[in-house]
Design a protein around this motif. Sequence first.
Motif, PDB file in Angstrom:
ATOM      1  N   ILE A  54      40.113  33.837  34.999  1.00 64.87           N
ATOM      2  CA  ILE A  54      41.531  34.197  35.073  1.00 64.87           C
ATOM      3  C   ILE A  54      41.835  35.048  36.307  1.00 64.87           C
ATOM      4  O   ILE A  54      42.750  34.757  37.068  1.00 64.87           O
ATOM      5  N   ALA A  55      41.082  36.114  36.496  1.00 69.99           N
ATOM      6  CA  ALA A  55      41.353  37.010  37.631  1.00 69.99           C
ATOM      7  C   ALA A  55      41.215  36.270  38.959  1.00 69.99           C
ATOM      8  O   ALA A  55      42.023  36.460  39.861  1.00 69.99           O
ATOM      9  N   HIS A  56      40.215  35.425  39.072  1.00 67.69           N
ATOM     10  CA  HIS A  56      40.010  34.659  40.312  1.00 67.69           C
ATOM     11  C   HIS A  56      41.181  33.703  40.546  1.00 67.69           C
ATOM     12  O   HIS A  56      41.704  33.617  41.670  1.00 67.69           O
ATOM     13  N   ILE A  57      41.604  32.995  39.496  1.00 58.91           N
ATOM     14  CA  ILE A  57      42.731  32.060  39.612  1.00 58.91           C
ATOM     15  C   ILE A  57      43.988  32.801  40.069  1.00 58.91           C
ATOM     16  O   ILE A  57      44.680  32.378  40.993  1.00 58.91           O
ATOM     17  N   LEU A  58      44.277  33.934  39.414  1.00 59.33           N
ATOM     18  CA  LEU A  58      45.493  34.673  39.736  1.00 59.33           C
ATOM     19  C   LEU A  58      45.429  35.342  41.111  1.00 59.33           C
ATOM     20  O   LEU A  58      46.424  35.384  41.828  1.00 59.33           O
ATOM     21  N   LEU A  59      44.257  35.854  41.500  1.00 58.28           N
ATOM     22  CA  LEU A  59      44.126  36.455  42.829  1.00 58.28           C
ATOM     23  C   LEU A  59      44.352  35.403  43.909  1.00 58.28           C
ATOM     24  O   LEU A  59      45.110  35.632  44.859  1.00 58.28           O
ATOM     25  N   ASN A  60      43.719  34.261  43.759  1.00 61.00           N
ATOM     26  CA  ASN A  60      43.895  33.180  44.730  1.00 61.00           C
ATOM     27  C   ASN A  60      45.359  32.741  44.792  1.00 61.00           C
ATOM     28  O   ASN A  60      45.917  32.561  45.881  1.00 61.00           O
ATOM     29  N   PHE A  61      46.007  32.616  43.641  1.00 68.89           N
ATOM     30  CA  PHE A  61      47.411  32.220  43.580  1.00 68.89           C
ATOM     31  C   PHE A  61      48.292  33.265  44.267  1.00 68.89           C
ATOM     32  O   PHE A  61      49.193  32.919  45.034  1.00 68.89           O
ATOM     33  N   CYS A  62      48.030  34.537  43.995  1.00 66.82           N
ATOM     34  CA  CYS A  62      48.825  35.621  44.589  1.00 66.82           C
ATOM     35  C   CYS A  62      48.687  35.671  46.103  1.00 66.82           C
ATOM     36  O   CYS A  62      49.676  35.835  46.821  1.00 66.82           O
TER      37      CYS A  62
END
Length: 159
Positions: A54-62
């Motif tokens: 989750i954190a990786h997905i959201l960091l990349n998206f951000c």
Amino acid sequence: MKILITGANSAKALKLLKAFPNHFVLLADYGEVPGISTANYAFQSLGILNKESIAHILLNFCITNSIDSVIPMHEFEVEPMAKSSVLFNEYGIHVLLPSDNQLFKYISNEKNTYQNFAVFVHGECVFASGNEIFIKREEELNGVFGYNTADDDFKLFTL
């Protein structure tokens, strides 16, 4: 400022739009999301849900979407995002959640439909849907909190 709110396919996430009238809000969710875009907000997919990253997905998206602040609305996002907030801060992205060591105080074990919500940034209430005036809280208090009356204990406003 550009704000990411997850849980775009829910009414709760849509309610948060009124808290940020002077900012661009990107509403995102996992899987299919309506393809709507206006001058003040847009919807976008986060891709396929993978709770392990989750954190990786959201960091990349951000990073890809030049996000300044993120409000994780899904319960399964809360703990990983609180633990990763220092990493997000290194990229100039503010995670609107209580600190990892304070998180337990704001998680509710029971489902509750709150009548109101309040948004806190660095301890200051920037929006309260019930029009209450909340005095400054702990410096680290960040997030969206649900409540029914102004005297209630705040709990995270999550899905």
